[in-house]
Design a protein around this motif. Sequence first.
Motif, PDB file in Angstrom:
ATOM      1  N   LEU A  34       0.669  -1.237   0.159  1.00 39.73           N
ATOM      2  CA  LEU A  34       0.087  -0.023   0.147  1.00 39.73           C
ATOM      3  C   LEU A  34       0.995   1.525  -0.032  1.00 39.73           C
ATOM      4  O   LEU A  34       1.759   1.371   0.766  1.00 39.73           O
ATOM      5  CB  LEU A  34      -0.878  -0.095   1.191  1.00 39.73           C
ATOM      6  CG  LEU A  34      -2.340  -0.483   0.988  1.00 39.73           C
ATOM      7  CD1 LEU A  34      -3.210   0.008  -0.081  1.00 39.73           C
ATOM      8  CD2 LEU A  34      -2.241  -1.907   0.757  1.00 39.73           C
ATOM      9  N   THR A  37      -4.490   4.893   1.166  1.00 40.51           N
ATOM     10  CA  THR A  37      -5.442   4.268   0.943  1.00 40.51           C
ATOM     11  C   THR A  37      -6.730   5.360   1.493  1.00 40.51           C
ATOM     12  O   THR A  37      -6.492   6.214   2.394  1.00 40.51           O
ATOM     13  CB  THR A  37      -5.945   3.028   1.735  1.00 40.51           C
ATOM     14  OG1 THR A  37      -7.116   2.433   1.369  1.00 40.51           O
ATOM     15  CG2 THR A  37      -5.815   3.284   3.163  1.00 40.51           C
ATOM     16  N   HIS A  61     -10.775   0.131   1.725  1.00 39.58           N
ATOM     17  CA  HIS A  61     -11.505  -0.479   0.605  1.00 39.58           C
ATOM     18  C   HIS A  61     -11.240   0.691  -0.713  1.00 39.58           C
ATOM     19  O   HIS A  61     -11.622   0.383  -1.664  1.00 39.58           O
ATOM     20  CB  HIS A  61     -13.024  -0.942   0.326  1.00 39.58           C
ATOM     21  CG  HIS A  61     -13.639   0.166   0.617  1.00 39.58           C
ATOM     22  ND1 HIS A  61     -13.978   0.608   1.702  1.00 39.58           N
ATOM     23  CD2 HIS A  61     -14.743   0.849  -0.142  1.00 39.58           C
ATOM     24  CE1 HIS A  61     -14.884   1.617   1.988  1.00 39.58           C
ATOM     25  NE2 HIS A  61     -15.266   1.863   0.638  1.00 39.58           N
ATOM     26  N   GLY A  63      -7.770   1.358  -1.725  1.00 33.76           N
ATOM     27  CA  GLY A  63      -6.255   1.158  -1.785  1.00 33.76           C
ATOM     28  C   GLY A  63      -5.674   1.401  -3.016  1.00 33.76           C
ATOM     29  O   GLY A  63      -6.223   1.505  -4.235  1.00 33.76           O
ATOM     30  N   MET A  85      -7.099  -0.733  -5.958  1.00 38.81           N
ATOM     31  CA  MET A  85      -7.988  -1.876  -5.511  1.00 38.81           C
ATOM     32  C   MET A  85      -9.584  -1.268  -5.304  1.00 38.81           C
ATOM     33  O   MET A  85      -9.809  -0.411  -4.496  1.00 38.81           O
ATOM     34  CB  MET A  85      -7.443  -2.431  -4.478  1.00 38.81           C
ATOM     35  CG  MET A  85      -6.073  -2.840  -4.633  1.00 38.81           C
ATOM     36  SD  MET A  85      -5.290  -3.451  -3.177  1.00 38.81           S
ATOM     37  CE  MET A  85      -4.472  -1.894  -2.565  1.00 38.81           C
ATOM     38  N   GLN A 137      -9.734  -6.671  -0.168  1.00 34.96           N
ATOM     39  CA  GLN A 137      -8.387  -6.012   0.149  1.00 34.96           C
ATOM     40  C   GLN A 137      -7.900  -5.761   1.410  1.00 34.96           C
ATOM     41  O   GLN A 137      -6.748  -6.138   1.825  1.00 34.96           O
ATOM     42  CB  GLN A 137      -8.228  -4.758  -0.679  1.00 34.96           C
ATOM     43  CG  GLN A 137      -9.606  -3.792  -0.588  1.00 34.96           C
ATOM     44  CD  GLN A 137      -9.642  -2.623  -1.215  1.00 34.96           C
ATOM     45  OE1 GLN A 137      -8.687  -1.781  -1.118  1.00 34.96           O
ATOM     46  NE2 GLN A 137     -10.365  -2.419  -2.565  1.00 34.96           N
ATOM     47  N   SER A 139      -7.441  -2.820   2.861  1.00 37.33           N
ATOM     48  CA  SER A 139      -6.536  -1.834   2.631  1.00 37.33           C
ATOM     49  C   SER A 139      -6.000  -1.159   3.922  1.00 37.33           C
ATOM     50  O   SER A 139      -5.051  -0.008   3.555  1.00 37.33           O
ATOM     51  CB  SER A 139      -6.738  -1.132   1.443  1.00 37.33           C
ATOM     52  OG  SER A 139      -7.841  -0.421   1.586  1.00 37.33           O
ATOM     53  N   TYR A 143       0.217  -3.877   3.822  1.00 43.20           N
ATOM     54  CA  TYR A 143       0.429  -4.807   2.606  1.00 43.20           C
ATOM     55  C   TYR A 143      -1.240  -5.405   2.543  1.00 43.20           C
ATOM     56  O   TYR A 143      -1.755  -5.534   3.439  1.00 43.20           O
ATOM     57  CB  TYR A 143       1.119  -5.662   2.590  1.00 43.20           C
ATOM     58  CG  TYR A 143       2.636  -5.522   2.448  1.00 43.20           C
ATOM     59  CD1 TYR A 143       3.280  -5.595   1.115  1.00 43.20           C
ATOM     60  CD2 TYR A 143       3.366  -5.019   3.514  1.00 43.20           C
ATOM     61  CE1 TYR A 143       4.624  -5.281   0.943  1.00 43.20           C
ATOM     62  CE2 TYR A 143       4.784  -4.603   3.159  1.00 43.20           C
ATOM     63  CZ  TYR A 143       5.172  -4.532   2.127  1.00 43.20           C
ATOM     64  OH  TYR A 143       6.607  -4.272   1.934  1.00 43.20           O
ATOM     65  N   ALA A 144      -1.654  -5.941   1.147  1.00 44.92           N
ATOM     66  CA  ALA A 144      -2.821  -6.309   1.223  1.00 44.92           C
ATOM     67  C   ALA A 144      -2.743  -7.444   0.238  1.00 44.92           C
ATOM     68  O   ALA A 144      -2.053  -7.374  -0.773  1.00 44.92           O
ATOM     69  CB  ALA A 144      -3.868  -5.363   0.663  1.00 44.92           C
ATOM     70  N   CYS A 146      -5.107  -9.136  -2.826  1.00 41.54           N
ATOM     71  CA  CYS A 146      -6.104  -8.781  -3.752  1.00 41.54           C
ATOM     72  C   CYS A 146      -6.352  -9.689  -4.888  1.00 41.54           C
ATOM     73  O   CYS A 146      -5.896 -10.865  -4.767  1.00 41.54           O
ATOM     74  CB  CYS A 146      -5.717  -7.478  -4.429  1.00 41.54           C
ATOM     75  SG  CYS A 146      -5.380  -6.326  -3.120  1.00 41.54           S
ATOM     76  N   GLY A 164      -6.472   6.327  -4.684  1.00 38.29           N
ATOM     77  CA  GLY A 164      -7.252   5.373  -3.701  1.00 38.29           C
ATOM     78  C   GLY A 164      -8.748   5.664  -3.789  1.00 38.29           C
ATOM     79  O   GLY A 164      -9.581   4.781  -4.112  1.00 38.29           O
TER      80      GLY A 164
END
Length: 368
Positions: A34, A37, A61, A63, A85, A137, A139, A143-144, A146, A164
């Motif tokens: 990320l 976000t 959500h 991200g 994302m 995600q 987010s 880190y995420a 996906c 984002g």
Amino acid sequence: MRIQAAVTRARAAPMSLEMVDLAEPRDDEILVRLVATGVCHTDLAMRDQAFPVPQPIVLGHEGAGIVVKAGRFVSGVSPGDHVVMSYNSCGHCPSCRDDEAGYCHDFFGYNFAGLRPDGTSPISNGGEVIHGNFFGQSSFASYALCHPRNVVKVRKDAPLHLLGPLACGVQTGAGAIINALKVGVGDSLAVFGAGSVGLSAVLAAKVVGATTVVAVDLNPERLALARELGATHTIDGVDPDLVARVAEATGGGATFSFDTTGAPAVIRKAVDSLALRGECGTVGAAPLGTEVTLDLMGLMTAGRKFRGIVEGDATPQVFIPVLIELFMQGRFPFDKLVTFYPFDRINDALRDSEAGKVVKPVLRMTVS
């Protein structure tokens, strides 16, 4: 791998910054670092259990980040790619097959369950399961993990730390005007609620050539910003003659109206503000079970339409790059909605958003 995440552990409580474990990406998953976000009203609603998402959970959500790893079944993105994302979907139901993924038959399962489709969560802490996979995600983290259906590859010359909000709030507002309601040149539009979604609608209305754009809100600073972004008229939401004021501004009623509040009383005014054969769309995330009362004869005899809209009827992989191109051309300045916060000030960002001090908070994890 160990990552930092903002964990929601109790209804309406502050989020706690914790070090947690994130699983390695599976063959059909994508690991993203990320960069930033956005904070959306939906995150606040989930924190406060307007929808009963499981807790503890990592929300977030909107991200934007950089691909670190891509599973062997993933195509379209590679390590080093810049991505946004957005929402997730199944890809095989009738809605998804019709490119209407916002109405995926398992939209809630893929976005709100806090689990992968197989019932597992990618996030844990020791023996504790922490729900993840929120909107594919989660987010609010460094880190995420996906999925190919909710990742959008974006051009590298665009400011990634800013992008984002295009994933949900901005996409929802702009998409409602362009994709769902299909506002066109010469049309009139009344926007109820001048938050990030409503102001994105104002920006989109200007792009498509609407000649009269009315913004309605309780916050005078938001109304002033709406004027700056393209609204031709602004109205205080407590005005007892609100419907008449909209009619006066639009020459008899708005061709389209757009509710971002989810408040039944506001929706009623949005519908009543329509011209003959006008159409009202709503995107407000009201609590489950919320009901709306409308004047049926007024709806029927005037040929008015009222509909719900999810994610701006947008296919993210198509619509988000269009919004980025408009932004890069200087025609869609959504950056004027954004206020940045460092990630460790996430609860300040949430409070300022709730208090109306900022329009669209964006959390920065690093500098891109």
